[in-house]
Design an enzyme around this catalytic site. Structure first.
Site, PDB file in Angstrom:
ATOM      1  CE  LYS B  73      -4.007   1.963   2.491  1.00 47.35           C
ATOM      2  NZ  LYS B  73      -4.851   1.858   3.698  1.00 47.35           N
ATOM      3  CB  SER B 148      -8.114   3.739   2.827  1.00 51.22           C
ATOM      4  OG  SER B 148      -7.253   3.103   3.737  1.00 51.22           O
ATOM      5  CB  SER B 172      -8.338   0.945   5.786  1.00 49.72           C
ATOM      6  OG  SER B 172      -8.972   2.198   5.789  1.00 49.72           O
TER       7      SER B 172
END
Lengths: 472, 478
Positions: B73, B148, B172
């Site tokens: 990420k 997210s 997330s």
């Protein structure tokens, strides 16, 4: 109207740790810009603070040095504000749970000044302004330098009390090894909160906070200026505004920096990256046990146990290095009074003349102790001792060796001295005659002749006795 | 394919690390233009990583992760590789250090394929707030991936990596895993070092894993967990061996079902699918226990107050002075800071910063931030009493399945409320895993979550694995 000033202090002191408080960068003064900076203290994204436990220990020591309670539980908070010298845009500090609370120090007049708290925080960097280029540059070397902030209650009523307190704090922090307390270098910074009220009143006025006070003298002048300024405002029917004011040492005045309305809302909240600091009772005790003797304790020892006069004791403790030197010397030769006298007179003269400090001298406390012993044992004369000390100061060396090399060892051989006395009497018939006819002054001249011939090792008492005897 | 299986193939030389990496790079090349799961693809360095890994394999020194290609990420710092947080603010930021998790995995010669897309600074549940464009769901590219860690979830679902590192502050990792039909594990707070994870909300953030199965999440967690002196909030309590209970008998465990998680606002199809999963465990022999989390109704408020307050402070460092976007406009440094932040941050990030600062203002602090921390304490206590009655708690992961892009991302309140089933886990610092437990009438994955005791990831992984072994997961068809 006559006014009474009311003052409280906020003192920032840089801790003498090897590294910064939340990273491993060196904690030093000076040097080129941005040479002691890492991703942590420059606030790079993804970095986290790493608490330096030495800073916690030193803060606890500062607490013990000021009769505070050192708390088992303390915690860090964030103080949020934007400024280019603050890379994270928040300062890590202790707001709700400071490490030390409820201390006090007795100042002149025997009055107790209460210390509200001592907390740990990080210093910010510095901005360097280039007016020619019209730019500002940030130097982050000081970012993350560990500080304690000592906050007093508004207990001060005179400049003397403030100055005495600041002096005592500086000395105690130095003794405890917490801070080198150099106000002119900024390693100890004093802010004064000051308001005035009519004499006899108990209701405090509106306060101003004075910053940039770099010496005891500056503190005195700034307070004096501020008392006058506030008095004038009140006398003219005005009201004092709560604000921060910067002292200018060149003008001896203070100028407003920002008012309460412009003051930041710092939006304090608990620092989530550092767990609360838990110190066990055992650890608190062991820090307490590791405390060196404080200046006030040394004063008591010097006056009560060593029998030194209070003035002498005060002079010795006023520098920790000087006092340490004295202690080491008397540990070897417990001739408290003689060593004190020698240090306060001869040694201090050497230091003043040369602009050096006791840590710079070439001789050791043991050398000094030995010298005093040689003098009191009659191995060298008092005058010879002074000469030896001078050589020790200039070139170093052991007092024994210097005495031998220079013929300062007192010669107690009466027959050799008697020959010399006889010789002097024989060679100075006129003077001898003059003495015998009542001119006492000539004795000094004759003594001088004896010592000149006998050398500095001559035993002056023996010489004097012999000469007196022969002149009868 | 399971990570353990890939390991075996690499070790038996059935495939080389370079070939494996090239397969994923080819997949990315082919498919990611439609999905946008990567912000940065490290095609060249990935092949270099793979060559190095192959050397290690050839010399007989391969360890668990040698040669396994993963995605990371884009809020996890990677040495020399842009780490943008999907923000204009950090568009060109190249960290001079690796996050601890990357250091650990690189030491084992893992292959990093690239950095995945996300909501800007991990703030959002749709992965549509990215400065680099939104992420599209591999099951239906007209729909969101959740967020997210939407890029991470999509990269796993679309076979653009073998597994992914994400981060989870309020769901997330779990919610996008649920939207994208994969498995997402959020470890206990403190189990994984946060050093190098660009902070959103420090007391809630944890790096997590998204993979094809519960077992795979445990496999990768084995490589990243552990105390780290660089992160004072990391813990020494983790023991590793996260897959050690996989395949063991879970039928004696008690599974708690909290009634508050099945009330109004939960889509019927999801409710049915999750209750079917409860039924599955019941048939297995597990005791199903009714439990209660009364403070759930306050959880979303508490979460947004705490996370926004911390975020407001954490994101203050992006001031245009030291790194990141700097606005050239303005008279003095106040203008410089204001304009840089105005230009560098997107709307959702600005909204949270304002919310957070408001909650921390003197005068509001007690009413907002302080009260939120009280709810936090309350939730922890309620969880403690729940775990006296059961070993694992089973809940839906999200109240809906993946919705259409543009459908609700612009309604902040609706978006925030959708986090209700995931945020309590972060507030209480517990581990949780989300896996697919069904598909809705549109064929979209439905996620369920298993929540465990602190530092007991093993159990939820094993319980989740048991379900997955009997569940027919449908791969996304691209």
């Amino acid at each position: 109207m006559r006014y009474q000033p009311v003052m409280g202090l906020e003192i920032h002191a840089e801790l003498l740790t090897d590294s910064k408080v939340f990273c491993t960068c060196q904690n030093e003064f000076g040097g080129s810009e941005n040479t002691r900076v890492c991703p942590r203290c420059s606030g790079l994204p993804g970095t986290l603070p790493l608490l330096n436990h030495d800073a916690v220990r030193l803060a606890a020591k500062a607490g013990f040095a000021t009769d505070c309670t050192v708390n088992n539980y303390s915690a860090f908070d964030r103080k949020n504000y934007f400024y280019p010298d603050l890379p994270k845009a928040y300062q890590i500090t202790q707001f709700e749970h400071p490490i030390c609370t409820d201390g006090h120090i007795t100042v002149v007049g025997g009055k107790d000044i209460r210390i509200n708290r001592i907390h740990i925080e990080e210093d910010a960097g510095k901005l360097v302004h280039d007016d020619y280029e019209g730019i500002s540059m940030a130097d982050y070397n000081r970012c993350g330098v560990p500080l304690i902030e000592i906050v007093t209650e508004p207990d001060f009523r005179s400049i003397e009390e403030v100055q005495d307190f600041v002096e005592q704090i500086a000395l105690r922090l130095k003794y405890a090894g917490v801070c080198d307390a150099r106000m002119e270098q900024g390693s100890m910074r004093v802010d004064v909160n000051i308001s005035i009220m009519p004499v006899g009143s108990t209701e405090f006025g509106t306060r101003a906070e004075l910053k940039n006070l770099n010496s005891l003298k500056a503190i005195g002048r700034a307070i004096e200026y501020e008392i006058n300024r506030q008095s004038e405002i009140l006398d003219n029917g005005g009201t004092v505004v709560q604000e921060t004011r910067r002292y200018n040492d060149n003008h001896g005045d203070t100028k407003a920096l920002r008012s309460k309305e412009e003051a930041h809302d710092y939006r304090y909240f608990p620092e989530p990256d550092i767990p609360p600091v838990l110190i066990s009772d055992e650890d608190i005790q062991s820090i307490k046990d590791s405390m060196p003797e404080m200046p006030q304790e040394r004063f008591a020892r010097y006056t009560k146990e060593y029998g030194l006069p209070a003035d002498d004791a005060n002079l010795i403790i006023s520098s920790k290095e000087f006092s340490d030197f004295y202690d080491e010397a008397v540990a070897i030769n417990p001739d408290y009074k003689q060593i004190s006298n020698l240090m306060l007179v001869e040694v201090n003269r050497q230091l003043n003349d040369s602009q050096l400090t006791i840590s710079d001298v070439k001789y050791s406390p043991a050398d000094l102790a030995e010298l005093v012993k040689m003098s009191s044992d009659g191995v060298v004369s008092k005058n010879a001792a002074k000469d030896i000390l001078k050589i020790m100061f200039d070139k170093g060396g052991k007092p024994q060796d210097i005495a031998k090399e220079n013929g300062f060892i007192m010669d107690n051989d009466a027959s050799g001295l008697e020959d010399i006395v006889n010789q002097v009497i024989a060679e100075n018939a006129d003077s001898v005659e003059s003495f015998k006819s009542g001119n006492q002054k000539v004795f000094g001249f004759l003594m001088g002749q004896v010592i000149r011939l006998a050398g500095k090792g001559a035993n002056p008492k023996m010489a004097k006795d012999l000469l007196t005897e022969k002149l009868k | 394919m399971a990570l353990a299986k890939l390991r075996e193939m690499l070790d038996k030389k059935e495939i080389s690390a370079v070939e494996l990496t090239q397969q994923y790079l080819d997949n990315i090349e082919k498919r990611d233009k439609d999905i946008n799961s990567y912000i940065t693809v490290c095609a060249e360095s990935a092949i270099e990583d793979a060559k190095k890994a192959q050397n290690t394999i050839d010399s007989g020194n391969a360890t668990a992760f040698t040669g396994l290609p993963i995605s990371v990420k884009d809020n996890i710092c990677t040495l020399g590789v842009k780490t943008t947080c999907a923000s204009k603010m950090l568009e060109d930021f190249i960290p001079p250090y690796d996050a601890t998790v990357m250091e650990k995995l690189k030491a084992s010669d893992i292959v990093m394929l690239g950095k995945t897309n996300m909501d800007e600074f991990a703030m959002g549940g749709s992965s549509q707030t990215s400065y680099f464009g939104g992420v599209k769901n591999p099951y239906d590219t007209s729909r969101v991936t959740g967020g997210s860690s939407g890029g991470a979830a999509a990269s796993v679902a679309a076979d653009l990596c073998a597994a992914a590192l994400g981060s989870d502050t309020g769901g997330s990792v779990r919610q996008p895993a649920s939207f994208c039909g994969v498995t997402g594990l959020k470890p206990t707070y403190g189990a994984v070092s946060r050093w190098g994870l660009i902070a959103f909300a420090s007391s809630l953030d944890q790096i997590g894993v998204i993979a094809k199965s519960a077992e795979d999440t445990g496999y990768l967690l084995n490589g990243i967990y552990g105390y780290d002196a660089n992160d004072a909030t990391s813990s020494k309590k983790s023991e590793g061996n996260y897959t050690s209970l996989v395949g063991s008998d879970v039928s004696r465990l008690k599974i708690g079902v909290p009634k508050e998680f099945f009330g109004d606002g939960l889509n019927d199809e999801i409710k049915t699918a999750v209750l079917n999963a409860v039924e599955y465990y019941k048939k297995l022999g597990c005791e199903i226990v009714d439990v209660s989390l009364p403070s759930l109704e306050y959880a979303v408020s508490a979460y947004y107050l705490i996370s926004s307050a911390e975020a407001a402070s954490n994101l203050s460092r992006f001031d245009g002075i030291k790194y990141g976007l700097r606005s050239g406009l303005g008279e003095d440094f106040n203008d410089l800071i204001k304009n840089s932040r105005r230009e560098g941050f997107g709307n959702e990030v600005k909204r949270r910063i304002m919310l957070g600062n408001y909650a921390l203002c003197s005068g509001y602090y007690d009413a907002y931030y302080k009260n939120a921390t009280r709810i936090r304490t309350q939730l922890k206590e309620e969880y403690a009493s729940i775990f006296e009655k059961c070993d694992v708690m089973l809940t839906p992961t999200a109240p809906t399945t993946a919705y259409k892009i543009g459908e609700q991302e612009n309604d902040p309140v609706k978006m925030y409320l959708a986090d209700i089933y995931t945020v309590t886990v972060n507030i209480a610092g517990l581990p949780a895993i989300s896996t697919t437990c069904g598909y809705d009438s549109k064929g979209l994955p439905i996620g369920m979550s298993l929540i465990g005791r602190a530092f007991d990831e093993k159990t939820i992984i094993a319980v989740c694995d048991r379900f997955e072994k009997d569940f027919d997961r449908k791969e996304a068809v691209l």
